[in-house]
Design an enzyme around this catalytic site. Structure first.
Site, short mmCIF file in Angstrom:
data_model
loop_
_atom_site.label_atom_id
_atom_site.label_comp_id
_atom_site.label_asym_id
_atom_site.label_seq_id
_atom_site.Cartn_x
_atom_site.Cartn_y
_atom_site.Cartn_z
N ASP B 315 0.80 -0.91 -0.06
CA ASP B 315 0.74 -0.07 -0.13
C ASP B 315 0.70 1.15 0.38
O ASP B 315 1.54 0.69 0.20
CB ASP B 315 -0.69 -0.06 1.31
CG ASP B 315 -2.29 -1.41 1.03
OD1 ASP B 315 -2.70 -1.61 -0.02
OD2 ASP B 315 -1.77 -1.15 2.29
N PHE B 385 -13.75 22.95 5.15
CA PHE B 385 -13.78 22.34 3.46
C PHE B 385 -15.33 21.37 4.23
O PHE B 385 -15.46 20.37 4.97
CB PHE B 385 -12.95 20.67 3.95
CG PHE B 385 -12.35 20.06 2.66
CD1 PHE B 385 -12.13 21.12 1.17
CD2 PHE B 385 -13.50 19.26 3.14
CE1 PHE B 385 -12.57 19.84 0.25
CE2 PHE B 385 -13.56 18.00 2.01
CZ PHE B 385 -12.97 18.91 0.07
N GLN B 388 -19.57 19.46 -0.10
CA GLN B 388 -20.51 20.23 -1.29
C GLN B 388 -19.72 21.36 -1.78
O GLN B 388 -19.59 21.46 -3.21
CB GLN B 388 -21.93 20.78 -0.98
CG GLN B 388 -23.06 20.47 -0.78
CD GLN B 388 -22.44 19.55 0.62
OE1 GLN B 388 -22.18 19.71 1.80
NE2 GLN B 388 -23.30 18.16 0.82
N LYS B 403 -9.72 28.36 -0.81
CA LYS B 403 -8.85 27.69 -1.53
C LYS B 403 -9.63 25.96 -1.81
O LYS B 403 -9.93 25.73 -0.92
CB LYS B 403 -6.99 27.04 -0.72
CG LYS B 403 -7.37 26.37 -0.04
CD LYS B 403 -5.96 26.12 1.19
CE LYS B 403 -5.79 24.85 1.62
NZ LYS B 403 -6.88 25.53 3.31
N ASP B 526 -7.22 -5.30 5.29
CA ASP B 526 -7.24 -4.27 6.69
C ASP B 526 -8.76 -4.73 6.10
O ASP B 526 -9.31 -5.12 7.23
CB ASP B 526 -6.87 -3.27 7.58
CG ASP B 526 -7.15 -2.38 6.74
OD1 ASP B 526 -7.15 -2.59 5.15
OD2 ASP B 526 -5.87 -1.06 7.16
N ASP B 530 -10.99 -6.12 1.57
CA ASP B 530 -9.65 -6.89 0.73
C ASP B 530 -10.09 -8.40 0.83
O ASP B 530 -9.00 -8.97 0.89
CB ASP B 530 -8.28 -6.19 1.82
CG ASP B 530 -8.05 -4.57 1.61
OD1 ASP B 530 -8.01 -4.85 0.12
OD2 ASP B 530 -7.30 -4.48 2.10
#
Lengths: 607, 691
Positions: B315, B385, B388, B403, B526, B530
């Site tokens: 990973d 943040f 939407q 930003k 995990d 998976d």
């Protein structure tokens, strides 16, 4: 210098011929078109039709092994019956009677197992029918059987997740038709051209140039004066009673040429005549000797290259070839240097001129033909025991202790220094698996060969392949050494006597068939025990190899990478040689130290 | 679990091992190891011969003292082998004991209906059945393995993992599995039982570390076949030697110089007792090393498969890169200065507690010395943040700073009728191509520039992967990033291949593809999704923090839940196999010297010339045999530390590894016994002279 040239020449010719033959065999056994196909394919098809074989059949290892064993059993029964009944069968100009049961058993086993150990002397025991329809047939098919099994194993290594390893009948027919027949035909004609008899006439009686006398017991009277007119023999002025004057000799005329070719090509080694290729009627000249000697190892060497071609990785074949070749050269070197040097006993008081000189071979010429000399005899001795051939052109019993140990050791290693046709290479695959197993672990992976993982089942079979010969030799010779009667059968006492016992069981236990001589073997115990040893080392490894082939075929292939052990670099070749030598040394060091090594130290005056 | 117990340092382990060494003398234990069983039988035989000799029944030329000495050494050889195995087991047994102490039977608050917490029935933990529900609150031990169905709590799992920092367990998602024997520290959980008592993770763990149901692996079995075959050959060698010797002696007209006792000594010297004695210890120690790395293997086979692995699926996050992206550069556009961009970026990130946000503040400070301002300064309003808007920002004094992702900011400026900067678009592409994440900053609907957020590749990762490559192991990076970004990171980290926008299906597909090409694939996982990939992989390491489904699909569990563990596991697997191979080589190579010690000793009387083989110049036949046999016993003890620790492992290609190990264990195996036997002879000979 001359000798070095000879050794070099023999080896170069051998390898130069083996490479193209290897490619040819690989293609022929794979059913591809070869240059002889237009001629031989109809013959091949004819066999399939006559025997109701489907050439495309894909057998699992069990069926393949069952077919091989049944075929050999059938061959044994037929040969055994021919030998027992030859007295009442046709084609018996000399009127020989049937063999005893144990001699027939021993001989039939010996030829079926590609050993060709000969307790009998052909010219005084076997009819033309026995020779030509019995033994020569086995010379072809026992060799072909080895090639067939080898290619089944190769297929097993090549295939991925598949059940079949080919058809025994197809492989057998192809090995006979494409490999053995053409090669033997060419060589037989060449040998006839060079003076080897090819006749069904039986023996011919001729006058001796120099008559000699024998006593009542049949031993030659040395230094006797012979008066042919009065038919009297005098020794030191006194007339010897009961003496007989011998004036005529029976020259054994058989279909020699047609049996010598398969005998050499198929690592059979069973000559028509008792003295084998030392006899001028089997091997008259240096040129026939060259042909026969190269032929000894030709197919076994070629099969190494076939192996590379067939598994589509030439380097693997070359690696196996190199390991075997280096062993061969090394052993040949020891034998040759020992024979050229002779022994202190020969040199004693100038009894024998052991230094090679003008027109004199020097060295140990005892037991060797003057028309061959030391280099050619030593090379033959090494070749014939490296290949499990066993034909001889000199008497190994008369070699120096260490010179004679070389042929013995080559057989004890399990006949894997090229070895028998087909079986030598599949035997070597057993050693390769052992090597890969130990070396593979040392690089931190579970071992694999050609991308196939080696698991308990393969290991069990590999161990059988490698240890069948030591087991047979140790058990056989150990039992023989315990029997009081054995000592009476020996020509020599002490360490050399033990060497003679060891050699005989090594010969049977390596499926070689060469004789050290010096031991009378036509007793029920020896015939039977040697026969059983031959059966054991022929068929146990054969089935083991087929199991390996079958189980490898079923496996998936693991990808090779930087982390996998390379099986074609110098390191691996070195390791493989080491493993072969170590297994041999661990099994036989004690035995050899009481035989040839003890004899050597005695002769060298080391105590 | 993580307590590193050195078996030699721990007196209790040592003491228990000595006791166990004697216990293991029972024939039932001895039969498990055929090579050592041969030693055992030989010891019995020589003891019987000694007993007989006391009654005057003895072979010629053999004193009863000599027979006794041989018998004693043989018994010691047997004990040393038992001791090796016992000490290898010792560490696991100590671990198992400490695990057991944490497995008290606790009272479970069983719920008949998970929705109604008040309907509690107290039952013993062992009475819980699969599918039952129970309630567990702060301060209580969790009675059984299960899946959290309701609630979130911090749990102390140190009893299992050795890690003292508590972990969060909550319903839903990939952190829902709880392990019996761990303790809830805060809050309470409703748990559905997934494993009944006796089959719990802790039970499995105890059985595993203790090696209670340790089965021989196929590779171990294959090696044992080789060793048994060699032993059989040596039995035949010694038996036939008796016959040869008898024959030769008869021919020479002397008494047979070999005796049963000396042949038994020869047999045991030749049999591969060194590797035979250490074989099981090596396997147990390998398992134990894995446990020490806090990984539980479900079988020994899994460790060996780890050694064979040649493709690692890693990973990206946590293994190749640090967990978080960091601001790497401010890229202004349309005449804006870098400093102005940095200032605006920092302002907008001040309240942002995410690592990315903090890294922007830090970068602005480092580059331009812009200090973090007090948040209350300018009457700022922060916009967090949201999914939407996909932007965050700040409003103050009528100024808006935003930003966010390029397309979101584009929509923001275009909504105000401003054009989207072309230069910006080009920079955004450029950043993405370099493997970074572009964040666009705008002030008052005008674009100022782009922040380059970068994935930071861990130190030394590239070298590590290069080492793996030389060993023939391919590394594959798995990431959810887009292919462009993934390619850039893959190049920087030096992995061989990558899987971008990875889905569980794509992972599974990739594993199948590599396996079809003949590769052995290892991965960690995990999440529940998976599980199919874990089940398909050859070596599948499930994180302990993961779901029950993942743990069941894997063949190893990493208690630390560390993504780099895979590399460690491969190393342990290879080391285990290497140790096995190296000691086998050593053991077989030893035989050469032993032959040179014993053969001349046996037969110098028969053929004095064989004295030339006595190249060690050993004192007498008796001292030669005893010295070889003593060496044979002592070498087992001498090699126990190596068997436990494993041979030295280096990340080099197979060829070099082989050369190195052959030199050390092959050549060493030939040379060491020559020296050692000679040394022992120097000590034994004077003692024999006294007797």
């Amino acid at each position: 210098m001359n000798a070095y040239l000879q050794y070099g020449l023999y080896l170069v010719i051998l390898v130069a011929l083996a490479i193209p033959l290897g490619r040819y065999i690989s293609r022929a056994m794979g059913g591809e078109t070869v240059f002889l196909s237009p001629l031989l394919r109809p013959l091949e098809r004819c066999f399939y039709r006559a025997l109701h074989i489907s050439p495309e059949e894909d057998m699992g290892w069990k069926k393949y092994a069952a077919c091989a064993l049944l075929f050999n059993l059938f061959g044994f029964v037929v040969l055994f019956l021919i030998l027992m009944l030859q007295g009442v069968l046709p084609w018996n100009p000399q009127g020989f009677g049937g063999l005893s049961w144990h001699l027939a058993f021993n001989t039939a086993v010996s030829f079926v197992t590609n050993t060709n150990w000969q307790t009998y002397s052909g010219e005084v025991a076997l009819s033309n029918l026995s020779q030509a329809m019995g033994l020569t047939v086995q010379n072809f098919v026992s060799a072909a059987c080895g090639i067939a099994v080898l290619f089944a194993v190769i297929r097993g290594l090549m295939r991925v997740k598949s059940k079949g390893i080919g058809s025994f009948w197809t492989d057998l027919v192809r090995a006979v038709v494409y490999v053995m027949l053409p090669l033997c035909l060419v060589v037989s004609i060449a040998l006839v051209g060079l003076g080897v008899p090819q006749s069904l006439g039986g023996s011919r009686t001729v006058d001796l140039l120099e008559p000699f006398a024998v006593d009542a017991g049949g031993s030659r009277i040395v230094g006797a004066e012979i008066d042919l007119e009065h038919n009297t023999v005098t020794l030191d002025g006194a007339v010897v009673a009961d003496a007989q004057i011998i004036t005529k000799q029976a020259l054994p005329l058989y279909p020699q040429a047609s049996q010598v070719a398969p005998k050499q090509a198929g690592t059979n080694g069973g000559g028509i005549l008792g003295t084998n290729s030392a006899h001028p009627f089997e091997n008259p000249s240096p040129l026939t000797n060259l042909i026969e000697m190269i032929l000894l190892l030709l197919i076994p060497v070629a099969l190494c290259f076939s192996f590379g071609f067939s598994i589509k990785d030439k380097r693997q074949g070359i690696a196996v070839f190199l390991a075997m070749f280096i062993l061969l050269v090394g052993f040949l070197g020891v034998a040759a240097s020992q024979e050229h040097a002779a022994t202190p006993q020969l040199a004693q008081n100038g009894a024998v001129d052991v230094i090679a000189g003008d027109g004199m071979p020097g060295g140990n010429m005892e037991g060797k033909e003057t028309r061959f000399g030391i280099a050619t005899s030593s090379t033959w001795a090494a070749f014939t025991t490296a290949a499990s051939n066993g034909s001889v052109n000199s008497m190994h019993d008369s070699y120096t202790p260490l010179g004679g140990m070389v042929p013995m050791l080559l057989m004890m290693l399990g006949e894997v220094v090229f070895g028998g046709v087909g079986c030598g290479l599949y035997g070597m695959i057993g050693f390769i698996l052992l090597t890969v197993f130990i070396a593979g672990l040392m690089v931190g992976r579970t071992p694999e060969y050609l991308g196939k993982k080696i698991e308990p089942r393969e290991m069990r079979m590999a161990v059988l392949l490698c240890l069948a010969t030591p087991i047979a030799i140790l058990v056989g010779s150990g039992a023989a050494a315990l029997l009081p009667s054995t000592a009476d059968a020996l020509n020599n006492a002490g360490a050399h006597g033990l060497s003679e016992i060891l050699y005989n069981y090594a010969s049977a236990g390596g499926n070689n068939g060469s004789a050290f001589a010096g031991m009378g073997c036509d007793t029920p115990f020896l015939n039977t025990s040697l026969g059983l040893a031959m059966l054991f080392v022929r068929f146990v490894p054969m089935v083991a190899a087929l199991v390996i082939g079958g189980s490898m075929a079923a496996k998936k292939r693991v990808a090779a990478g930087a982390g996998t052990l390379s099986t074609c670099n110098a390191m691996f070749v070195f390791l493989l040689i080491l493993i072969v030598l170590i297994v041999g040394a661990l099994s036989f060091f004690p035995a050899l130290s009481l035989g040839p090594i003890a004899e050597f130290t005695q002769m060298a005056g080391l105590g | 679990m993580a307590n590193n117990l050195s078996p030699f340092a721990h007196r209790s382990i040592l003491g228990r091992a000595v006791k166990d060494a004697f216990k293991k003398l029972s024939p039932r234990d001895q039969l498990k190891n055929p090579v050592m069983f041969l030693v055992y039988l030989s010891a019995l035989l020589t003891t019987a011969l000694f007993a007989l000799s006391l009654f005057g029944v003895s072979e010629n030329l053999v004193s009863s003292g000599f027979t006794l000495a041989i018998a004693v050494i043989l018994w010691l050889t047997s004990l040393f082998s038992n001791f090796a195995e016992a000490i290898a087991e010792g560490r696991g047994k100590a671990q198992a004991d400490s695990l057991r102490s944490s497995r008290r039977d606790v009272t479970a608050h069983k719920l008949s209906d998970p929705a109604r917490r008040e309907a509690v029935a107290d039952v013993p933990g062992a009475a819980l059945r699969r599918g039952d529900f129970f309630l567990v609150s702060a301060g209580e031990q969790i009675p059984a393995d299960g899946e959290v169905v309701e609630g979130a709590a911090s749990v102390d799992e140190s009893a299992v993992t050795g890690e003292s920092a508590p972990v969060i367990r909550e319903a839903g998602g990939d952190r829902s599995a709880v392990t019996g024997g761990t303790t809830v520290l805060s809050d309470c959980l409703v748990v559905r039982v997934t494993q009944e008592a006796g089959q719990s993770f802790l039970d499995k763990m105890i059985a595993m570390v203790e090696g209670a149901n340790r089965k021989k692996t196929p590779n171990e079995i294959a090696l044992q076949i080789l060793l048994v075959a060699l032993s059989i050959i040596f039995v035949l060698v010694t038996a036939s030697l008796y016959a040869y010797s008898l024959f030769s002696a008869n021919q020479a007209g002397i008494r047979n110089p070999t005796s049963v006792v000396s042949l038994v000594a020869l047999l045991i010297c030749l049999a591969p007792t060194t590797i035979g004695a250490l074989l099981s210890a090596i396997g147990i120690a390998g398992m134990s090393r894995l446990n020490q790395a806090n990984v539980l293997a479900m079988s020994g086979r899994a460790i060996e498969a780890a050694g064979d692995t040649d493709v690692l699926l890693l990973d990206k996050t946590g293994t190749i890169t640090l967990g978080n992206r960091q601001a790497a550069a401010f890229l202004p556009v349309d005449g804006c200065t870098e400093e102005a961009l940095a200032d605006a970026a920092q302002l907008s990130s001040l309240p942002d507690e995410t690592p990315e946000g903090r890294s922007i503040v830090v970068l602005a400070k480092e580059k331009f010395g812009i200090r973090g301002r007090e948040l209350t300064d300018r009457h700022m309003t922060f916009l967090p943040f949201t999914a939407q808007t996909r932007m965050s920002g700040v409003d103050f004094n009528g100024t808006e700073i935003r930003k966010g992702a390029a397309d979101a900011v584009r929509a923001y400026v275009e909504a105000a009728g401003n054009p989207y900067s072309r230069q910006c678009a080009a920079l955004v592409d450029e950043v993405a191509r370099q493997g970074g994440t572009p964040l666009v900053v705008a002030r008052d609907h005008k674009i100022l520039g782009v922040i380059h957020l970068k994935d930071i590749v861990k130190d030394g990762v590239k070298e590590r992967f290069a080492d793996l490559r030389t060993m023939g192991i391919r590394t594959i990076m798995i990431t959810g990033d887009n292919p462009v970004t993934a390619a850039a990171i893959a190049a920087e980290a030096g992995v061989d291949d990558f899987l971008a926008e990875a889905t569980p299906e794509a992972k599974l597909e990739m594993i199948r593809k590599y396996q079809a090409e003949g590769h052995l694939v290892a991965m960690t996982g995990d999440g529940t999704n998976d599980a199919p990939a874990l089940a398909q992989a050859d070596v599948a390491v499930a994180m302990n923090s993961g779901t029950q489904a993942a743990k069941e699909a894997g063949n190893m569990v990493d208690l630390d839940s560390s993504p780099t563990k895979l590399i460690e596991i491969v190393r342990i697997g290879k080391q285990l196999l290497m140790t096995r191979g190296s000691l086998t080589t050593f053991s077989i190579a030893n035989d050469i010297a032993k032959y040179f010690a014993i053969i001349p000793a046996l037969f110098m009387g028969l053929y004095p010339g064989l004295g030339v083989l006595n190249i060690m110049g050993l004192h007498s036949p008796q001292s030669a045999i005893l010295s070889a046999l003593i060496y044979n016993a002592l070498i087992i003890v001498a090699l126990i530390p190596l068997a436990l620790k494993g041979v030295k492992y280096r990340e080099v290609p197979a060829g070099r590894l082989l050369r190195h190990n052959l030199l050390v264990y092959g050549l060493g195996g030939i040379a060491v016994p020559f020296l050692a036997i000679k040394l022992i002879d120097l000590i034994v000979a004077p003692i024999l002279a006294l007797v």
